[in-house]
Enzyme design. Sequence first.
Site, PDB file in Angstrom:
ATOM      1  N   HIS A  68      -5.738  -5.451   0.915  1.00 37.66           N
ATOM      2  CA  HIS A  68      -5.727  -4.158   0.227  1.00 37.66           C
ATOM      3  C   HIS A  68      -4.365  -3.903  -0.421  1.00 37.66           C
ATOM      4  O   HIS A  68      -4.274  -3.544  -1.600  1.00 37.66           O
ATOM      5  CB  HIS A  68      -6.053  -3.058   1.249  1.00 37.66           C
ATOM      6  N   HIS A  75      -4.383   3.131  -6.879  1.00 31.98           N
ATOM      7  CA  HIS A  75      -5.538   2.865  -6.018  1.00 31.98           C
ATOM      8  C   HIS A  75      -6.829   2.730  -6.822  1.00 31.98           C
ATOM      9  O   HIS A  75      -7.741   2.015  -6.411  1.00 31.98           O
ATOM     10  CB  HIS A  75      -5.664   3.933  -4.932  1.00 31.98           C
ATOM     11  N   ASP A 111       0.831  -1.200   0.000  1.00 25.74           N
ATOM     12  CA  ASP A 111       0.000   0.000   0.000  1.00 25.74           C
ATOM     13  C   ASP A 111       0.869   1.255   0.000  1.00 25.74           C
ATOM     14  O   ASP A 111       0.627   2.202  -0.759  1.00 25.74           O
ATOM     15  CB  ASP A 111      -0.902  -0.032   1.237  1.00 25.74           C
ATOM     16  N   HIS A 163      -6.766  -0.759  -7.871  1.00 26.42           N
ATOM     17  CA  HIS A 163      -7.182  -1.559  -6.702  1.00 26.42           C
ATOM     18  C   HIS A 163      -8.700  -1.618  -6.606  1.00 26.42           C
ATOM     19  O   HIS A 163      -9.295  -2.679  -6.429  1.00 26.42           O
ATOM     20  CB  HIS A 163      -6.618  -0.955  -5.410  1.00 26.42           C
TER      21      HIS A 163
END
Length: 378
Positions: free
Chosen positions: A272, A255, A172, A258
């Site tokens: 995540h 992101h 992340d 993601h």
Amino acid sequence: MSARTLISPGRYVQGRGAVHQLGEYLAQLGSTPLIVADDLVWGFLGHDVEDSLRKADLPVHRAGFGGVPSENEVDRLAGVIREHGADVVLAVGGGSTIDAVKAAGFLAGTRWATFPTMASTDAPCSALSVIYTEDGGFSEYRFFPRNPDLVLVDSQVVANAPAQFLVAGVGDALATWLEARATAQSGARTMAGGLPTLTGTALAKLSWEVLWDNAIEAVDAVREHQVTPAVERVIEANTLLSGLGFESGGLAAAHAIHNGLTAVGATHGLTHGQKVNLGSLTQLVLEGAPSAEIREFVEFTTRLGLPTTLTEAGLRTDDPDTLRIVADAATAPAETIHSMPFEVRGEDVLAALVSVERLARRIRADAKLPEPVPHRAH
């Protein structure tokens, strides 16, 4: 013209044994706290939390957490906060618990604090929550007028958690600099609601540098549940530097991809940070980044145990319909992929995703790194 903005939590505390100072800091925020933690977390940490609060003459009241920061769970917790009359709500747990508590605290009109039990995401410091559907798909970002009043991290608690969570946090956090530099080039607004500051962008870059220098050593130490200087640095990079850097430096393609990956059931069960890492690699391909940069990223994150292929996310290059769902979700009108310094369409994401598989496999083979292991959703 939009102003440049930097936002941050009111206080950040990190160190081995910091749990014993929790009551001291929480008492500065309120006199009727409500703790939100699931049964698993409370089972190994509840005694220390209770002891710290009682030493500060604070009552101990806990509410459970349902597991997913969904709209229904947030509404339920907000009701519990109101019913209890809490003047501060404390999230104890991982990113899902923290996101649910921030959103519920905002709805209930109270202050909120976070005690992350792992360094797996940069959620603890931010003034936003990621809300998911009941089955784990991305639903929306919710933005709040302030960050947590307190973020307290006990380094030994983080080191006691399975190392895979620290690895996920690195995945992340590595995206923070890649996305912040793209946002700085494009002049897009950040999650803080303004243009990026030099400070926010610099913190994002510092997060990247700290992780490249310390992540592999830190993960090895955490596999033995030890706290070393490298572990302390990586916890700070994953939590504080990445938290400030993504929020005030900007999000971009990684992101958004993601979020696209959460739209398909095959990826469920990945953390995540695992999905973000695949998003980071895809962003590098979209940018046409230098081959050396892509190669170094694949080798480094593979050695850490992060996915760099579609196979490891449960996806296949010969399933264009599923990849199209990912690409379309990643390029939805409100997505952060539009902070890239060039236009990105669904077809571009689809092409980059497909190319990642062969590219990463070749790099891994050249470096004599392990073959990808297929992910099975659960």
